[in-house]
Motif scaffolding. Structure first.
Motif, PDB file in Angstrom:
ATOM      1  N   GLU A 170      -1.425  15.905   8.109  1.00 63.68           N
ATOM      2  CA  GLU A 170      -1.841  14.595   7.581  1.00 63.68           C
ATOM      3  C   GLU A 170      -1.443  14.388   6.127  1.00 63.68           C
ATOM      4  O   GLU A 170      -1.326  13.263   5.657  1.00 63.68           O
ATOM      5  CB  GLU A 170      -3.358  14.421   7.749  1.00 63.68           C
ATOM      6  N   LYS A 171      -1.268  15.480   5.397  1.00 63.20           N
ATOM      7  CA  LYS A 171      -0.871  15.385   3.988  1.00 63.20           C
ATOM      8  C   LYS A 171       0.640  15.343   3.802  1.00 63.20           C
ATOM      9  O   LYS A 171       1.121  15.294   2.672  1.00 63.20           O
ATOM     10  CB  LYS A 171      -1.466  16.552   3.206  1.00 63.20           C
ATOM     11  N   GLY A 172       1.384  15.399   4.908  1.00 62.89           N
ATOM     12  CA  GLY A 172       2.839  15.362   4.816  1.00 62.89           C
ATOM     13  C   GLY A 172       3.481  16.720   4.639  1.00 62.89           C
ATOM     14  O   GLY A 172       4.698  16.790   4.412  1.00 62.89           O
ATOM     15  N   GLN A 173       2.704  17.793   4.763  1.00 65.10           N
ATOM     16  CA  GLN A 173       3.262  19.135   4.628  1.00 65.10           C
ATOM     17  C   GLN A 173       3.890  19.565   5.955  1.00 65.10           C
ATOM     18  O   GLN A 173       3.307  19.388   7.021  1.00 65.10           O
ATOM     19  CB  GLN A 173       2.168  20.128   4.232  1.00 65.10           C
ATOM     20  N   GLU A 174       5.089  20.152   5.855  1.00 60.57           N
ATOM     21  CA  GLU A 174       5.791  20.566   7.060  1.00 60.57           C
ATOM     22  C   GLU A 174       5.088  21.735   7.734  1.00 60.57           C
ATOM     23  O   GLU A 174       4.734  22.725   7.107  1.00 60.57           O
ATOM     24  CB  GLU A 174       7.230  20.941   6.723  1.00 60.57           C
ATOM     25  N   ILE A 175       4.905  21.599   9.066  1.00 66.23           N
ATOM     26  CA  ILE A 175       4.278  22.637   9.873  1.00 66.23           C
ATOM     27  C   ILE A 175       5.328  23.430  10.635  1.00 66.23           C
ATOM     28  O   ILE A 175       5.288  24.655  10.710  1.00 66.23           O
ATOM     29  CB  ILE A 175       3.274  22.017  10.872  1.00 66.23           C
ATOM     30  N   SER A 176       6.305  22.706  11.209  1.00 63.96           N
ATOM     31  CA  SER A 176       7.313  23.358  12.030  1.00 63.96           C
ATOM     32  C   SER A 176       8.523  22.437  12.143  1.00 63.96           C
ATOM     33  O   SER A 176       8.392  21.210  11.994  1.00 63.96           O
ATOM     34  CB  SER A 176       6.743  23.679  13.419  1.00 63.96           C
TER      35      SER A 176
END
Length: 799
Positions: free
Chosen positions: A252-258
């Motif tokens: 939700e914060k725009g941080q890349e997960i995968s």
């Protein structure tokens, strides 16, 4: 393909792709992009109705003909009055739009996407008829690449016919139908100018379990989940192409997960290529009504390192399971506490902005419901988006009500099933697919085909559920409460399917099964017999309606059901009767009745991202000389203290009656010896501490007007045909609404458009108008005035 449910959410298109509003204009990668910005195609239309139905060359030529009226979308062919002896307008109308596509885009794919058109649409471009679309609730796309004149003016013409047609679901003649289907281009239309190699549209592609983006999850646990992604790329170029698909998951914060990117793959000219990918999500946050957490999925198509198409989706990770003993979400048993909703507004009919759709969902959630049935047709995607965001579980439904047509009708209905699933398959909120025609005697082959169609489109072994009102073929049995007889109703159901009561609380009081026989019970208006009560019928009627809903909801717990859905959320208009169907817990203007707060009391107290479910208390009594001396208070607190003019009446636990003994939060009933004018105050205690309070003052003489508007989570937006309800309350010197006031109120509006009647007669002390924003943001002033009352002015701004 894996076995778990599809869980994602699609947003607005940009340049032929789908882009989340407010998302970054570039992806989180460093690749160059070749995606054109979106073209606003909702403005600058022209409209005419009841004209000569023959399409001639003059339709495609600009002229000073004043019969063509300038309009913008969404649009209804006729603003319908709230109550009238006449039926809704039916006939033939035309929409046209003159537009340009730059010569520099001549190598692009050009198409026009219609969100919905009621209900038979003939589409012409520059004098040539290109397509006829049948059905008023689902989208269609017209490819105009080889017909548009690049660098020149084009004329798009849409001929609409909403007259009775037994081959177009719902099929039943309007005069016998329990709802209106209205008219017009009532959802957005988009001009898609995109690379000829692009992600296909799932409805336009028409591929079983294919088209567009298909998302689902497997191996879901608090520790990990696997996202399985299928992307279908279409090559409409006259040459073979080589492309890659890249998928990036963000929190939700725009941080890349995968992130994953496939090897370059070739696509032959005129062909489709399906690309399967897999992304791992560590420690996933699971989607639920209390915590509707959504990730962002970015899917890009690249050619020689350049992004040529992109779609962004919100996706929620969750698992679902319906069993005979209950509904399980993320392996936790959840009781479905629901309502039904018709999508109409007064005056505007179906032509609602996306914000208006959101506001309806907001009120459903605010009223304490965790589930909604989309009666009796697929809703706007914007409504489903709002359910995803707010945390409302959904039963999506095909068009149908008490009508089973011929082979052509059945063919069209089966296509409705497939198109509904293809359009909506990626919403985390959807847990049931009503591929059954409501209250209709269907053939077994039809039921088998519509059930199978859903499972063919979503071919997972688990997490996909159809439902129908007949106990045959479908995965979940969804009768109405009144489809069985008193006093047992469904308490003795011995079937093996999960049982959900999709309607209750409307007709099952003395008039058994009247829902199938409107003629015999046409005059049945007594408050003790139905829940059909207008807000203006007084507190006794509203109290009886709330008690009816309470009694039925409480009794439903005696049945082996996974949940229930009351009939219904908001009052609405019907084809077969001129009056308003008034079973809503809110009226047609979205003003709550007493029953609204009964349901709100059944939720919480909990903490949710939007503040729903917090401790609440509500006094269901106007406290005037004619009021009942038994004061009912709705609350989700443990105890309630009632005070009169500052002195305690009693502090007590909830009621323990046969009408409330199964409820999570029964009402609190206080008996006062006599009426004494003044102030009732109710204080709710949770864990021994004051948690909520409210007051009810005896109304005095009308003195002034007080203005407010229904924001419900969304500001009034410019350029979208957005509209909000503005309420002028007739109040006394203390600001208390005078509930028996029927004063005519006049409105003056500057900076926006007043929709509907003016002046408006107050109902239960409140007069309502619709206020529609213009194209550009501006300051708006609304002044309300009435004879012998002080006027009031409200200032708001469209954003």
């Amino acid at each position: 393909m894996p076995d778990f449910p599809l869980l994602s959410k699609v947003f607005a298109r940009v340049g032929g792709s789908l882009l989340l509003a407010g998302a970054l204009s570039e992806c989180t990668t460093h690749s160059s992009s070749n995606i054109a910005p979106a073209v606003d195609f909702n403005q600058d239309w022209q409209f005419v109705k009841d004209a000569d139905t023959a399409v001639t060359a003059s339709f495609f030529t600009k002229s000073n003909d004043t019969t063509w009226v300038p309009v913008s979308l969404p649009h209804t062919a006729q603003l319908e009055p709230v109550v009238t002896d006449k039926k809704q307008w039916q006939g033939i109308c035309f929409y046209r739009k003159f537009f340009h596509v730059p010569a520099t885009d001549s190598s692009k794919q050009v198409a026009i996407h219609f969100g919905a058109a009621m209900h038979t649409a003939d589409v012409y471009l520059n004098g040539k008829r290109l397509e006829r679309h049948i059905g008023g609730y689902l989208p269609f796309t017209v490819d105009v690449t080889h017909h548009v004149k690049f660098g020149q003016e084009n004329c798009l013409l849409v001929k609409l016919n909403n007259q009775d047609n037994p081959e177009v679901p719902p099929g039943k003649p309007l005069k016998d139908l329990d709802f209106n289907f209205y008219s017009g281009l009532y959802r957005s239309v988009e001009l898609l100018v995109q690379d000829r190699v692009h992600i296909s549209d799932p409805v336009e592609a028409g591929h079983t379990a294919g088209g567009g983006i298909l998302v689902h999850y497997e191996n879901v646990s608090p520790q990990s989940a696997t996202l399985r992604l299928q992307t279908e790329v279409e090559n409409k170029d006259n040459r073979d192409q080589t492309v890659q698909v890249r998928a990036t998951l963000l929190d939700e914060k725009g941080q890349e997960i995968s992130r994953v990117q496939n090897e370059a793959a070739g696509i032959a000219s005129g062909a489709f290529e399906r690309v399967d990918q897999q992304l791992l999500v560590a420690n996933p946050r699971l989607w639920s009504p209390e915590q509707p957490y959504r990730y962002r999925l970015v899917v890009e198509v690249l050619r020689e390192g350049t992004v040529i198409d992109r779609q962004e989706l919100h996706t929620g990770i969750r698992t679902i399971r319906f069993a005979k003993d209950g509904f399980y979400l993320n392996n936790q048993k959840v009781r479905l506490r629901g309502t039904n909703r018709h999508q109409e507004y007064p005056y505007l009919c179906y032509a609602l902005s996306d914000n208006a759709q959101y506001r309806d969902a907001w009120q459903i959630k605010e009223a304490g419901f965790n589930f909604v049935r989309c009666s009796h047709y697929p809703p706007s995607p914007a409504f489903l988006d709002a359910c995803d965001e707010l945390g409302i579980l959904v039963m999506n439904s095909i068009p149908g009500w008490q009508f089973f047509g011929n082979a052509e009708f059945q063919k069209n209905s089966l296509q409705n099933v497939r198109d509904m699933v293809r359009r909506d398959r990626n919403h985390p909120s959807i847990v049931l697919w009503e591929s059954s025609l409501n209250e209709t005697g269907m053939s077994k082959p039809y039921m088998e085909q519509t059930h199978q169609a859903v499972h063919q489109e979503l071919p997972w072994k688990e997490g996909v559920y159809t439902c129908g009102w007949m106990d045959y073929a479908y995965d979940v049995f969804i009768p109405a409460r009144q489809h069985s007889k008193a006093p047992d109703y469904w308490s003795k159901y011995a079937g093996q399917k999960p049982l959900l009561l999709c309607e209750y609380g409307d007709w099952e009081y003395y008039a058994q099964n009247a829902g199938f026989n409107q003629t015999a019970y046409a005059g049945l208006k007594e408050s003790e017999r139905t829940s059909r009560q207008l807000r203006g019928q007084g507190e006794r009627a509203l109290a009886q309606q709330a008690l009816n809903f309470q009694e039925a909801h409480n009794d439903n717990f005696r049945s082996p059901i996974v949940g229930d859905a009351n009939w219904l959320m908001f009052d609405y208009k019907r084809g077969y009767a001129p009056d308003i169907e008034s079973s809503g817990v809110g009226d047609i203007f979205r003003l709550p009745k007493f029953a609204y707060y009964f349901y709100q009391s059944q939720y919480g107290p909990v903490t949710t991202p939007h503040g729903f479910g917090k401790p609440m208390v509500y006094i269901a009594n106007y406290w005037q000389p004619t009021s009942a001396k038994q004061v009912v208070v709705y609350s989700n607190c443990d105890e309630v203290e009632l005070q009169l003019n500052g002195k305690p009446v009693a502090r007590q636990r909830p009621d323990a009656t046969t009408f409330s003994n199964k409820l999570k939060h029964p009402p609190f009933t206080f008996t006062l010896p006599a009426f004494t004018a003044g102030t009732l105050r109710a204080v709710g205690y949770h864990n021994g501490k004051p948690a909520a309070q409210t007051e009810r003052r005896t109304p005095g003489a009308p003195q002034r007007l007080q203005l407010s508007y229904a924001r419900h989570g969304r500001d009034l937006a410019a350029g979208q045909n957005d509209a909000v309800f503005v309420y002028a309350s007739v109040v006394d010197a203390n600001g208390t609404v005078v509930p028996d006031a029927t004063t005519p109120v006049s409105f003056n509006v500057q900076g926006a458009e007043l929709i509907g009647d003016n002046p408006v007669k107050a109902e239960a002390g409140i007069a309502t108008i619709l206020l529609r924003a213009g194209v550009k943001p501006t300051a708006i002033q609304i002044t309300a005035s009435a004879n012998s009352l002080s006027s009031n002015t409200l200032s708001i701004s469209s954003k």
